[in-house]
Motif scaffolding. Structure first.
Motif, mmCIF file in Angstrom:
data_model
loop_
_atom_site.group_PDB
_atom_site.id
_atom_site.type_symbol
_atom_site.label_atom_id
_atom_site.label_comp_id
_atom_site.label_asym_id
_atom_site.label_seq_id
_atom_site.Cartn_x
_atom_site.Cartn_y
_atom_site.Cartn_z
ATOM 1 N N ARG A 25 -2.899 9.217 8.871
ATOM 2 C CA ARG A 25 -2.008 10.373 8.731
ATOM 3 C C ARG A 25 -0.540 9.925 8.674
ATOM 4 O O ARG A 25 0.256 10.516 7.944
ATOM 5 N N GLU A 26 -0.174 8.910 9.441
ATOM 6 C CA GLU A 26 1.208 8.425 9.404
ATOM 7 C C GLU A 26 1.525 7.839 8.030
ATOM 8 O O GLU A 26 2.643 7.974 7.539
ATOM 9 N N ALA A 27 0.532 7.197 7.408
ATOM 10 C CA ALA A 27 0.740 6.628 6.076
ATOM 11 C C ALA A 27 0.945 7.710 5.025
ATOM 12 O O ALA A 27 1.501 7.444 3.960
ATOM 13 N N GLU A 28 0.497 8.934 5.315
ATOM 14 C CA GLU A 28 0.624 10.044 4.365
ATOM 15 C C GLU A 28 1.872 10.896 4.591
ATOM 16 O O GLU A 28 2.131 11.828 3.842
ATOM 17 N N LEU A 29 2.650 10.575 5.636
ATOM 18 C CA LEU A 29 3.832 11.383 5.925
ATOM 19 C C LEU A 29 4.816 11.347 4.755
ATOM 20 O O LEU A 29 5.079 10.300 4.160
ATOM 21 N N LEU A 30 5.353 12.516 4.462
ATOM 22 C CA LEU A 30 6.330 12.651 3.391
ATOM 23 C C LEU A 30 7.745 12.602 3.982
ATOM 24 O O LEU A 30 7.944 12.927 5.151
ATOM 25 N N GLY A 38 -10.065 16.573 -1.695
ATOM 26 C CA GLY A 38 -10.396 16.229 -3.071
ATOM 27 C C GLY A 38 -9.230 15.674 -3.870
ATOM 28 O O GLY A 38 -9.425 14.882 -4.793
ATOM 29 N N ASN A 39 -7.998 16.097 -3.550
ATOM 30 C CA ASN A 39 -6.856 15.677 -4.363
ATOM 31 C C ASN A 39 -5.646 15.269 -3.526
ATOM 32 O O ASN A 39 -4.521 15.282 -4.005
ATOM 33 N N ARG A 40 -5.875 14.908 -2.274
ATOM 34 C CA ARG A 40 -4.765 14.605 -1.375
ATOM 35 C C ARG A 40 -3.935 13.427 -1.879
ATOM 36 O O ARG A 40 -2.706 13.504 -1.929
ATOM 37 N N ALA A 41 -4.586 12.318 -2.234
ATOM 38 C CA ALA A 41 -3.850 11.119 -2.633
ATOM 39 C C ALA A 41 -2.994 11.383 -3.860
ATOM 40 O O ALA A 41 -1.816 10.977 -3.923
ATOM 41 N N ILE A 45 4.235 14.248 -5.046
ATOM 42 C CA ILE A 45 5.355 14.749 -4.237
ATOM 43 C C ILE A 45 6.363 13.632 -3.967
ATOM 44 O O ILE A 45 7.575 13.838 -4.052
ATOM 45 N N ARG A 46 5.865 12.441 -3.655
ATOM 46 C CA ARG A 46 6.782 11.314 -3.436
ATOM 47 C C ARG A 46 7.590 11.028 -4.697
ATOM 48 O O ARG A 46 8.780 10.689 -4.623
#
Length: 400
Positions: free
Chosen positions: A86-91, A330-333, A339-340
């Protein structure tokens, strides 16, 4: 020598058999399985392995864990992995912490209908945020949500609620723009609570009409549609608790808090103080009290302690962690990468990570250091469940 830390497993092993006998017929199969797993955890009943220190040659036994998601001593590795992911996915945006709570009358019904009402709680709380955020009068964007179901308070009472961590903004309808929320304000708590209240009550009415709710004891009267309708009426007029705030310490602090409960339940072993045949004493936190009286202790009858712990056993297949909106599995990555890109942010560095085959020729080790010198422990052999290997100088109840 340091005194061994008290564990829930110790209470179950000492008083579980008598409690099960006294409550025969009132314990579910899932609860019995959880008790059995916790009692056997880190014992010879589950087998284990023998290790030797590379530096001082000290031999050590480590028994296997039960890996049950309700065990207070298991799943630490899974929780750390979840937190890291989850930390790796933080925006690179502000985040908000939201909490949706059920009123006590509905929480009491949820106690007898866990699967149906827990699912309703998680689905409706996420739907509430998504609907309000998508409304152009509020944010006008598609948001992302990570939800974690909690069912307990500090005293282990039944208190179902959902914690969410949500980025402060979302994608436009055509996914070409990032729409940020106002500073220190995500969505109106009043608007959220009113929609949440309506959707929960509508969902309960549908579940009752479909015959998917069960009632026992003094609640059997709720099986009558007219009585159930009358029961819901006062709940339409009270304010429902919804919390939404930007965390003072940032999103990582909220994730760290949630990770302590994502793979465990009810109470940690560190909160236990003492127990005997009559009672269990443990630490509690009074959230409505500030100052010296916030942290105190509670003593429960041993049987009541066991009952409260088992109240929080989830139905088989019940998911405690769910992702919604642009965080959907299904499409998080792809959404995070998009967004990044819109925000001009670089993905987090992966420096220091190992390749798939980097450890192919490294001896199998366990994370614990040698109790004698702190050196690395190498696994020398394993033994099957219910077998007792030759005892080395020290035996450890910690899993590999």
């Amino acid at each position: 020598m340091a005194q061994a830390r008290l564990e829930v497993a110790d209470i179950f092993r000492a008083h579980g058999p008598a409690w099960r006998l006294a409550n025969a017929g009132n314990i579910s199969l899932d609860q019995l399985k959880v008790m059995s797993a916790i009692e056997r955890c880190r014992t010879a009943a589950l087998g284990g392995h023998v290790t030797r220190c590379e530096d001082c040659a000290h031999e050590h036994i480590a028994y296997n864990s039960c890996r049950n998601r309700h065990c207070p001593k298991c799943q630490a590795g899974a929780a750390k992995a979840w937190l890291a992911a989850r930390e790796a996915e933080l925006l690179p945006v502000r985040y908000f912490h939201l909490v949706f709570t059920l009123p006590k009358p509905i929480a009491d019904i949820a106690h007898q209908n866990k699967r149906e009402i827990y699912n309703l709680l998680m689905r409706v709380s996420a739907d509430t945020v998504i609907r309000i955020a998508a409304d152009p009068k509020h944010l006008g964007a598609r948001v992302g949500i990570t939800s974690v179901l909690h069912t307990w308070g500090s005293a282990m009472t039944h208190h179902p609620h959902v914690h969410m961590i949500v980025p402060g903004g979302g994608l436009s309808a055509d996914s070409t723009k990032w729409i940020a929320c106002r500073r220190n304000f995500f969505l109106s708590v009043r608007v959220l609570s009113r929609l949440y209240r309506r959707l929960i009550l509508e969902g309960l009415a549908r579940l009752h009409e479909a015959g998917r709710l069960q009632f026992f004891g003094d609640r059997t009267k709720f099986a009558d549609p007219a009585v159930f309708h009358a029961f819901l009426q006062p709940l339409r007029k009270i304010d429902w608790v919804v919390y939404a705030k930007e965390p003072f310490a940032g999103p990582k602090a909220v994730l760290a808090y949630l990770s302590r409960y994502t793979h465990r339940v009810a109470i940690s072993n560190s909160r236990l103080i003492r127990f005997d045949a009559d009672s269990v004493t443990f630490k509690v936190k009074k959230y409505r009290v500030n100052g010296a009286g916030r942290h105190t202790t509670m003593t429960l009858a041993t049987g009541e302690f066991i009952r409260r712990f088992l109240t929080h056993v989830l139905p088989k297949g019940q998911y405690r962690i769910r992702h919604y909106g642009f965080f959907g599995n299904g499409n998080r990555a792809a959404n995070i990468a998009r967004i990044r890109g819109l925000l001009g942010a670089k993905p987090p560095s992966r420096e220091g990570t190992c390749g798939e085959n980097d450890n192919d020729h490294v001896p199998r080790t366990i994370a614990l250091p040698c109790p004698c010198c702190g050196g690395r422990l190498i696994i020398e052999g394993t033994f099957a469940p219910a077998q007792h290997p030759r005892a080395p100088p020290e035996t450890n109840r910690t899993a590999a």
